[in-house]
Design an enzyme around this catalytic site. Structure first.
Site, PDB file in Angstrom:
ATOM      1  N   ASP A  18     -40.727 -15.465 -31.656  1.00 52.48           N
ATOM      2  CA  ASP A  18     -42.128 -15.468 -31.216  1.00 52.48           C
ATOM      3  C   ASP A  18     -42.874 -14.294 -31.844  1.00 52.48           C
ATOM      4  O   ASP A  18     -42.264 -13.313 -32.284  1.00 52.48           O
ATOM      5  CB  ASP A  18     -42.246 -15.415 -29.678  1.00 52.48           C
ATOM      6  CG  ASP A  18     -41.697 -14.128 -29.065  1.00 52.48           C
ATOM      7  OD1 ASP A  18     -40.663 -13.622 -29.538  1.00 52.48           O
ATOM      8  OD2 ASP A  18     -42.316 -13.624 -28.102  1.00 52.48           O
ATOM      9  N   GLU A  47     -39.789 -12.461 -26.577  1.00 46.37           N
ATOM     10  CA  GLU A  47     -39.676 -10.998 -26.635  1.00 46.37           C
ATOM     11  C   GLU A  47     -41.044 -10.355 -26.486  1.00 46.37           C
ATOM     12  O   GLU A  47     -41.194  -9.333 -25.808  1.00 46.37           O
ATOM     13  CB  GLU A  47     -39.029 -10.575 -27.963  1.00 46.37           C
ATOM     14  CG  GLU A  47     -38.524  -9.139 -27.957  1.00 46.37           C
ATOM     15  CD  GLU A  47     -39.572  -8.106 -28.332  1.00 46.37           C
ATOM     16  OE1 GLU A  47     -39.338  -6.917 -28.103  1.00 46.37           O
ATOM     17  OE2 GLU A  47     -40.639  -8.476 -28.855  1.00 46.37           O
TER      18      GLU A  47
HETATM   19  N1  BES Z   1     -40.308  -4.920 -32.747  1.00 47.79           N
HETATM   20  C1  BES Z   1     -40.941  -4.504 -31.553  1.00 47.79           C
HETATM   21  C2  BES Z   1     -40.313  -3.279 -30.933  1.00 47.79           C
HETATM   22  C3  BES Z   1     -40.555  -2.005 -31.705  1.00 47.79           C
HETATM   23  C4  BES Z   1     -41.834  -1.616 -32.024  1.00 47.79           C
HETATM   24  C5  BES Z   1     -39.496  -1.231 -32.047  1.00 47.79           C
HETATM   25  C6  BES Z   1     -42.051  -0.435 -32.709  1.00 47.79           C
HETATM   26  C7  BES Z   1     -39.702  -0.046 -32.722  1.00 47.79           C
HETATM   27  C8  BES Z   1     -40.977   0.343 -33.066  1.00 47.79           C
HETATM   28  C9  BES Z   1     -40.946  -5.616 -30.544  1.00 47.79           C
HETATM   29  O1  BES Z   1     -41.142  -6.880 -31.082  1.00 47.79           O
HETATM   30  C10 BES Z   1     -42.111  -5.389 -29.620  1.00 47.79           C
HETATM   31  O2  BES Z   1     -43.216  -5.355 -30.070  1.00 47.79           O
HETATM   32  N2  BES Z   1     -41.843  -5.239 -28.340  1.00 47.79           N
HETATM   33  C11 BES Z   1     -42.865  -5.133 -27.370  1.00 47.79           C
HETATM   34  C12 BES Z   1     -42.182  -5.364 -26.057  1.00 47.79           C
HETATM   35  C13 BES Z   1     -43.081  -5.582 -24.898  1.00 47.79           C
HETATM   36  C14 BES Z   1     -44.021  -6.718 -25.087  1.00 47.79           C
HETATM   37  C15 BES Z   1     -42.281  -5.738 -23.639  1.00 47.79           C
HETATM   38  C16 BES Z   1     -43.537  -3.780 -27.424  1.00 47.79           C
HETATM   39  O3  BES Z   1     -42.898  -2.760 -27.736  1.00 47.79           O
HETATM   40  O4  BES Z   1     -44.742  -3.729 -27.188  1.00 47.79           O
HETATM   41 ZN    ZN Z   2     -43.447  -6.936 -31.463  1.00 52.39          ZN
END
Ligand code: BES
Ligand code: ZN
Length: 457
Positions: free
Chosen positions: A88, A153
């Site tokens: 997603d 996710e």
């Molecule tokens: N890939 C990201 C997580 C991430 C972002 C890791 C920046 C390291 C650096 C992941 O897809 C993401 O965006 N996660 C969301 C989770 C939330 C919606 C619960 C986030 O971090 O905002």
């Molecule tokens: Zn993300």
């Protein structure tokens, strides 16, 4: 042909197939995109079958499905890796700021532009292509590999923990592998060992029961936009300190040893500011910028609305105003506890004349993973082989809520080995992936499996 030769020969096809994956607008948060999000799960399922995985299937959840596949060629005595990723993507707005349409992938120089190019479709795809290269050249994998690719996710993985509980046996593994973090920089491979958690809240402030003429009522009726602004301004001080009562009670402090390690990482503050065109970095001055991003909690308004925002002027005293506010958490904060503290504090500071509704949208726990596991040792060697240098050990400010559950439910440590760059515009217009990083990632992942097979279980 060796798997490395195979990867080289199939570069162009790998890119073409990535483009097909990126074309599917799998925006998980928008119900209007549900059919396409479903189609994306089917694409992943078909891809898992094509590359030669067994037991490939789509598992339904309350919302978006999880795709599973496995190859258990290596037998019982060998390591078992569970690769996790997500198909997603985030919404595309503001659409007008994209140079090319977000779901029409466009290659410019070394970068491919599309929503999801780096977060996380590009990274998921490079993982699958590494498995393909090994399977097509060797007929089997050096260790046992299970794959789960989820579709929620970006909305906090609400149905994945129940999925892990339900299929604990099927998903049992020794190591979890995730490619959803960036490298420290171009040419600087990284293994990430810490992620922040998240607590995401929505505020709705209601004043009068209908919009009013601001001339007839301004001065006696509280304006919900003014009240909301006052509430937001009281959440965090100008020094970056969050003012919610009890907010820091369970924050684990950054140990002096770790602070020393983080201080050793190259960090060009001037270049970062120049890139973003900001004159200064703000926040807690007692901590370095990397500490502030990686190891300290923070609070940000993510959106705000209310009243009249069209062109020209309208003298209105609106009935309602709202905002989305998220907090990034660090060990040992929990989203549930922080949501309660947030609500109590907001109620306490809400000015008279309005009422406020506080909603907990979603959250995720922070995670710190061990850096001395067999998986991390194998990953270090694989990255060194491909990039010609030792990987940096990093933390990240973003969140991958399920990482904590892997440890809790599957009792397996996670290796966070990502191949995107810090400037890839994740969650922002013109998201991109650096194609040489994609291909390096394919090689490094294939080598990771080879190296892991050399580690004692
Ligand atoms: N890939 C990201 C997580 C991430 C972002 C890791 C920046 C390291 C650096 C992941 O897809 C993401 O965006 N996660 C969301 C989770 C939330 C919606 C619960 C986030 O971090 O905002
Ligand atoms: Zn993300």
């Amino acid at each position: 042909m060796s798997f490395l030769e195979y990867i080289k020969e199939n570069k162009a096809r790998y890119e073409d197939e990535l483009i097909s994956f990126l074309r599917i607008p799998s925006v998980s948060t928008e119900p209007s995109h549900d059919p396409e999000t479903r189609r994306c799960a089917e694409f992943v399922r078909d891809e898992l079958s094509r590359i030669g995985m067994d037991n490939v299937a789509i598992y339904e959840t309350a919302r978006h499905p999880v795709v599973f596949g496995q190859r258990l060629d290596a037998g019982e005595g060998a390591h078992t890796v569970l690769f996790y990723g997500h198909y997603d993507v985030q919404p595309v707005d503001p659409l007008n700021l994209w140079t090319n349409p977000p779901f029409e992938p466009t290659i410019v120089g070394d970068q491919i532009y599309a929503r999801g190019a780096s977060d996380d479709k590009g990274q998921v795809f490079l993982q699958l292509k590494a498995l393909e290269a090994l399977l097509k050249t060797e007929g089997k994998l050096p260790v046992n590999v299970k794959v789960i690719i989820e579709g929620e996710e970006e909305i906090g993985s609400p149905n994945l923990e129940p999925f892990l509980e339900k299929y604990r046996e099927m998903l049992s593994c020794d190591t979890v592998l995730v490619s959803d973090t960036p490298m420290y920089d171009y040419g600087m491979p990284s293994l990430c060992y810490g992620l922040r958690g998240l607590c995401y809240m929505e505020l709705e402030v209601t004043g009068p029961n209908r919009d009013l003429h601001s001339g007839s009522y301004g001065g006696v009726v509280e304006n919900p936009i003014n009240a909301l602004s006052r509430i937001i301004s009281k959440l965090k001080g100008e020094d970056g300190h969050i003012l919610i009562d009890g907010f820091y009670d369970s924050v684990r402090s950054v140990e002096p040893e770790e602070r020393k390690e983080l201080a050793r990482l190259p960090f060009d503050e001037a270049a970062r500011k120049a890139d973003l065109e900001v004159g200064t970095f703000t926040g807690e001055q007692d901590y370095s910028p990397l500490e502030r991003i990686w190891a300290r909690p923070t609070l940000d308004a993510n959106g705000i609305w209310g009243g009249f925002a069209g062109s020209g002027a309208k003298t209105v005293l609106p009935s309602k105003a709202g905002a989305k506010v998220s907090m990034r958490l660090v060990p040992d904060q929990t989203p549930g506890e922080i949501a309660k503290l947030f609500e109590a504090y907001v109620k306490k500071i809400t000015p008279p004349g309005v009422i406020v509704k506080v909603t907990d949208l979603h959250g995720g726990l922070p995670a710190v993973t061990p850096i001395d596991s067999a998986g991390v040792r194998a990953a270090r060697r694989a990255l060194k082989e491909v990039f010609g240098r030792e990987p940096f050990l990093t933390r990240e400010g973003g969140s991958i809520p399920i990482v904590n559950s892997f440890l809790k439910i599957l009792e397996a440590p996670t290796v966070l080995m990502g191949f995107t760059m810090p400037d890839q515009n994740a969650h922002s217009p013109n998201e991109k992936m650096y194609l040489p990083g994609f291909h390096d990632g394919v090689r490094a992942t294939a080598l990771f499996y080879k190296e892991l097979a050399k580690e004692a279980k």
